[in-house]
Design a protein around this motif. Sequence first.
Motif, PDB file in Angstrom:
ATOM      1  N   UNK A  99       0.819  -1.215   0.000  1.00 36.91           N
ATOM      2  CA  UNK A  99       0.000   0.000   0.000  1.00 36.91           C
ATOM      3  C   UNK A  99       0.851   1.262   0.000  1.00 36.91           C
ATOM      4  N   UNK A 100       1.962   1.235   0.754  1.00 40.00           N
ATOM      5  CA  UNK A 100       2.809   2.429   0.816  1.00 40.00           C
ATOM      6  C   UNK A 100       3.386   2.767  -0.551  1.00 40.00           C
ATOM      7  N   UNK A 150      -7.921   5.623   1.915  1.00 41.56           N
ATOM      8  CA  UNK A 150      -8.007   4.163   2.019  1.00 41.56           C
ATOM      9  C   UNK A 150      -6.634   3.513   1.869  1.00 41.56           C
ATOM     10  N   UNK A 151      -5.800   4.068   0.985  1.00 45.23           N
ATOM     11  CA  UNK A 151      -4.441   3.541   0.835  1.00 45.23           C
ATOM     12  C   UNK A 151      -3.640   3.726   2.114  1.00 45.23           C
ATOM     13  N   UNK A 154      -4.775   1.085   4.536  1.00 40.37           N
ATOM     14  CA  UNK A 154      -4.200  -0.217   4.189  1.00 40.37           C
ATOM     15  C   UNK A 154      -2.751  -0.300   4.645  1.00 40.37           C
ATOM     16  N   UNK A 155      -2.030   0.793   4.437  1.00 44.32           N
ATOM     17  CA  UNK A 155      -0.625   0.806   4.836  1.00 44.32           C
ATOM     18  C   UNK A 155      -0.451   0.684   6.324  1.00 44.32           C
ATOM     19  N   UNK A 156      -1.338   1.315   7.091  1.00 45.09           N
ATOM     20  CA  UNK A 156      -1.274   1.212   8.556  1.00 45.09           C
ATOM     21  C   UNK A 156      -1.587  -0.218   8.994  1.00 45.09           C
ATOM     22  N   UNK A 166      -3.219   9.657  11.514  1.00 44.42           N
ATOM     23  CA  UNK A 166      -4.616   9.560  11.125  1.00 44.42           C
ATOM     24  C   UNK A 166      -4.706   9.527   9.600  1.00 44.42           C
ATOM     25  N   UNK A 167      -5.376   8.527   9.011  1.00 44.32           N
ATOM     26  CA  UNK A 167      -5.405   8.394   7.549  1.00 44.32           C
ATOM     27  C   UNK A 167      -5.936   9.632   6.825  1.00 44.32           C
TER      28      UNK A 167
END
Length: 214
Positions: A99-100, A150-151, A154-156, A166-167
């Motif tokens: 994701x990153x 959302x990405x 996912x990365x978190x 925080x996303x």
Amino acid sequence: MSRTSPAEPAPARGQVARRRSGRPGHDADSVLRVAARVFNERGYDGTSMEDLARALGVTKSAIYHHVSGKTELLRRSLDLALDALFAVTREEASTTGPAIDRLENVLHGSVRVLVEQLPHVTLLLRVRGNTEVEKHALTRRREFDHLVADLVREGIAAGEIRDDVDPAVASRLLFGMVNSIVEWYKPDRGLDADELADSLSRIAFRGLRADGSA
């Protein structure tokens, strides 16, 4: 018997070229590009069809040959910018892999779009929802923002992005940096699109990666 005039001497080659060239015409793309620039300079509400005709060096009727009016020019300009941004999210590097890395590709591609479509992206970033066309564009912008957030999520979840971020805030900060480029970037000087995106990625992602790596 009819009277005939003496034959005129043939014009020189250069004279023929100058006569045929005249004022250069405009295709739909150039009309749209100039319209976006004028909207950015004067504001959409403050721009008339007379203003656009003057900037293009044509009559208003020549503009109507390409579009139905000012509203269509605004819609086309905003759609061009948004379509290009969403195309980045469908690239293979944006849909496969960690994701990153997908997030970094979206950011890199967004900078590329901004540089290549600078007048249209600038206009997109300045709309305030005063018309139905602008409201639709803002809805699509929010969809893009949600994809980015959302990405980050996912990365978190995958342990690739630090979990104290925080996303929604992370995505706003990332693309706040991208969006600020329209205020200072000059295409004819300094970095090109890839160099600019690389610089921004280095600054942003060293702070996001959980392991602190580049």
